[in-house]
Design a protein around this motif. Structure first.
Motif, PDB file in Angstrom:
ATOM      1  N   TYR A  61      45.228  49.908  23.297  1.00  0.00           N
ATOM      2  CA  TYR A  61      43.786  49.849  23.026  1.00  0.00           C
ATOM      3  C   TYR A  61      43.260  48.426  23.161  1.00  0.00           C
ATOM      4  N   MET A  62      44.015  47.458  22.675  1.00  0.00           N
ATOM      5  CA  MET A  62      43.581  46.074  22.782  1.00  0.00           C
ATOM      6  C   MET A  62      43.604  45.599  24.236  1.00  0.00           C
ATOM      7  N   LEU A  63      44.592  46.073  24.998  1.00  0.00           N
ATOM      8  CA  LEU A  63      44.642  45.721  26.418  1.00  0.00           C
ATOM      9  C   LEU A  63      43.411  46.258  27.140  1.00  0.00           C
ATOM     10  N   ARG A  64      43.047  47.509  26.870  1.00  0.00           N
ATOM     11  CA  ARG A  64      41.873  48.085  27.529  1.00  0.00           C
ATOM     12  C   ARG A  64      40.604  47.313  27.154  1.00  0.00           C
ATOM     13  N   THR A  65      40.450  47.000  25.865  1.00  0.00           N
ATOM     14  CA  THR A  65      39.267  46.273  25.417  1.00  0.00           C
ATOM     15  C   THR A  65      39.180  44.921  26.112  1.00  0.00           C
ATOM     16  N   TRP A  66      40.301  44.213  26.163  1.00  0.00           N
ATOM     17  CA  TRP A  66      40.339  42.896  26.791  1.00  0.00           C
ATOM     18  C   TRP A  66      40.034  42.984  28.284  1.00  0.00           C
ATOM     19  N   MET A  67      40.625  43.965  28.956  1.00  0.00           N
ATOM     20  CA  MET A  67      40.407  44.118  30.394  1.00  0.00           C
ATOM     21  C   MET A  67      38.948  44.413  30.710  1.00  0.00           C
ATOM     22  N   ARG A  68      38.291  45.193  29.872  1.00  0.00           N
ATOM     23  CA  ARG A  68      36.903  45.549  30.151  1.00  0.00           C
ATOM     24  C   ARG A  68      35.932  44.424  29.793  1.00  0.00           C
ATOM     25  N   THR A  69      36.236  43.676  28.740  1.00  0.00           N
ATOM     26  CA  THR A  69      35.309  42.623  28.324  1.00  0.00           C
ATOM     27  C   THR A  69      35.503  41.323  29.110  1.00  0.00           C
ATOM     28  N   ARG A  70      36.696  41.118  29.664  1.00  0.00           N
ATOM     29  CA  ARG A  70      36.978  39.896  30.427  1.00  0.00           C
ATOM     30  C   ARG A  70      37.330  40.239  31.875  1.00  0.00           C
ATOM     31  N   ARG A  71      36.731  41.287  32.381  1.00  0.00           N
ATOM     32  CA  ARG A  71      37.128  41.806  33.694  1.00  0.00           C
ATOM     33  C   ARG A  71      36.991  40.783  34.818  1.00  0.00           C
ATOM     34  N   ASP A  72      35.982  39.918  34.737  1.00  0.00           N
ATOM     35  CA  ASP A  72      35.800  38.925  35.804  1.00  0.00           C
ATOM     36  C   ASP A  72      36.926  37.899  35.801  1.00  0.00           C
ATOM     37  N   ASP A  73      37.259  37.377  34.615  1.00  0.00           N
ATOM     38  CA  ASP A  73      38.353  36.409  34.506  1.00  0.00           C
ATOM     39  C   ASP A  73      39.680  37.038  34.913  1.00  0.00           C
ATOM     40  N   ILE A  74      39.890  38.286  34.483  1.00  0.00           N
ATOM     41  CA  ILE A  74      41.168  38.936  34.751  1.00  0.00           C
ATOM     42  C   ILE A  74      41.327  39.258  36.230  1.00  0.00           C
ATOM     43  N   ALA A  75      40.251  39.665  36.885  1.00  0.00           N
ATOM     44  CA  ALA A  75      40.321  39.920  38.328  1.00  0.00           C
ATOM     45  C   ALA A  75      40.721  38.639  39.057  1.00  0.00           C
ATOM     46  N   ARG A  76      40.160  37.503  38.616  1.00  0.00           N
ATOM     47  CA  ARG A  76      40.507  36.223  39.238  1.00  0.00           C
ATOM     48  C   ARG A  76      41.964  35.873  38.972  1.00  0.00           C
ATOM     49  N   LEU A  77      42.433  36.061  37.727  1.00  0.00           N
ATOM     50  CA  LEU A  77      43.819  35.741  37.394  1.00  0.00           C
ATOM     51  C   LEU A  77      44.792  36.628  38.155  1.00  0.00           C
ATOM     52  N   TRP A  78      44.420  37.895  38.364  1.00  0.00           N
ATOM     53  CA  TRP A  78      45.294  38.772  39.148  1.00  0.00           C
ATOM     54  C   TRP A  78      45.430  38.228  40.571  1.00  0.00           C
ATOM     55  N   ARG A  79      44.331  37.819  41.155  1.00  0.00           N
ATOM     56  CA  ARG A  79      44.375  37.307  42.533  1.00  0.00           C
ATOM     57  C   ARG A  79      45.203  36.036  42.628  1.00  0.00           C
ATOM     58  N   VAL A  80      45.213  35.244  41.544  1.00  0.00           N
ATOM     59  CA  VAL A  80      46.022  34.027  41.510  1.00  0.00           C
ATOM     60  C   VAL A  80      47.500  34.377  41.333  1.00  0.00           C
ATOM     61  N   GLY A  81      47.785  35.310  40.419  1.00  0.00           N
ATOM     62  CA  GLY A  81      49.172  35.666  40.123  1.00  0.00           C
ATOM     63  C   GLY A  81      49.812  36.561  41.158  1.00  0.00           C
ATOM     64  N   GLU A  82      49.001  37.274  41.926  1.00  0.00           N
ATOM     65  CA  GLU A  82      49.513  38.225  42.918  1.00  0.00           C
ATOM     66  C   GLU A  82      48.766  38.019  44.237  1.00  0.00           C
ATOM     67  N   PRO A  83      48.934  36.841  44.875  1.00  0.00           N
ATOM     68  CA  PRO A  83      48.198  36.555  46.113  1.00  0.00           C
ATOM     69  C   PRO A  83      48.608  37.464  47.268  1.00  0.00           C
ATOM     70  N   VAL A  84      49.837  37.981  47.196  1.00  0.00           N
ATOM     71  CA  VAL A  84      50.329  38.922  48.202  1.00  0.00           C
ATOM     72  C   VAL A  84      50.793  40.167  47.460  1.00  0.00           C
ATOM     73  N   ALA A  85      50.399  41.341  47.937  1.00  0.00           N
ATOM     74  CA  ALA A  85      50.760  42.583  47.260  1.00  0.00           C
ATOM     75  C   ALA A  85      52.277  42.707  47.134  1.00  0.00           C
ATOM     76  N   THR A  86      52.744  43.038  45.933  1.00  0.00           N
ATOM     77  CA  THR A  86      54.172  43.240  45.679  1.00  0.00           C
ATOM     78  C   THR A  86      54.355  44.575  44.972  1.00  0.00           C
ATOM     79  N   SER A  87      55.560  44.812  44.481  1.00  0.00           N
ATOM     80  CA  SER A  87      55.819  46.059  43.755  1.00  0.00           C
ATOM     81  C   SER A  87      54.957  46.158  42.502  1.00  0.00           C
TER      82      SER A  87
END
Length: 251
Positions: free
Chosen positions: A118-144
């Motif tokens: 529940y806390m993960l969902r809340t965080w993902m929805r409220t900080r979606r812009d930051d998290i989308a950016r962090l995902w692109r930084v942490g996963e610049p190339v698609a992996t498993s």
């Protein structure tokens, strides 16, 4: 009481090392307890009992019983509105009741892992812009990790919000262990994104002539590393929960 909860900003690292609320106030074990009157809503009498410093064993039993009965109720319901209410319980009723019930439960228990979801969902929805950016930084190339989590290589803010709902709803209506693995893969990549960005900040600080400015940047980098470590610990909790679920030992 009105409390703001955030996966990386409003939590302290405690106990098992997983992300936890700094205002935690709940605990339970397996159960056969009475089902909530509607998904995600607690009977006021139970909360009153718990608020008064009740016997830890009783509080523990209530938490486990409520988690098990809620999961069972949703899995056996044919009403799609039931799933919708479970997903949005935090937005609708606030997080405090859920925190009162589950936040002190260990990460290797059903109420403890549902709290983290529940806390993960809340965080993902409220900080979606930051998290989308962090995902692109942490996963610049698609992996498993992209395949497991179900995330495109360059997710948008809306993609993150949809993923948040998908992971939580999957835990209630699909394969619980798969939902845990998706949550783990996702948090691992975001944690990596935080570490990468912290490294860039430290590199930038090394070239600052102003000592105070450099210190401010390093402090921010240190906080990012701390948050990343918390997320990595939470990812391990999700992985462990998946294993326990498959063995029939997550209660």
């Amino acid at each position: 009481m009105s409390t703001s909860y955030s996966l990386t900003d409003g939590f302290t690292n405690s106990g098992s090392g997983s992300v936890r609320s700094s205002h935690s106030g709940f605990v339970p074990t397996p159960g056969r307890g009475t089902r909530p009157s509607r998904p995600g809503q607690l009977a006021p009498a139970l909360l009153d009992q718990m608020a008064g410093g009740s016997d830890p064993g009783m509080v523990n039993e209530i938490a486990h019983s409520s988690a098990a009965s809620l999961l069972d109720r949703v899995r056996h319901s044919e009403d799609p509105s039931v799933v919708a209410r479970v997903l949005t319980v935090v937005e609708r009723d606030g997080v405090d009741d859920i925190a009162e019930l589950w936040s002190s439960s260990p990460s290797d228990s059903l109420p403890g892992v549902l709290w983290r979801l529940y806390m993960l969902r809340t965080w993902m929805r409220t900080r979606r812009d930051d998290i989308a950016r962090l995902w692109r930084v942490g996963e610049p190339v698609a992996t498993s990790a992209s395949a497991i989590a179900g995330v495109d290589q360059a997710p948008t803010e809306d993609d993150i919000a949809r993923l948040a709902d998908s992971i939580l709803s999957g835990a209630f209506t699909g394969d619980f262990a798969v939902a845990m693995e998706r949550a783990a893969a996702f948090t691992d990549v975001v944690a990596l994104g935080l570490r990468v960005e912290a490294g860039k900040l430290n590199a930038a600080a090394a070239h600052r002539e102003d000592a105070a400015d450099a210190k401010t940047i390093r402090t921010k980098a240190a906080q990012m590393l701390h948050n990343g470590a918390n997320l990595m610990a939470t990812a391990k909790d999700f992985h462990h929960a998946a294993t326990l679920w498959r063995r029939g030992k997550l209660e």
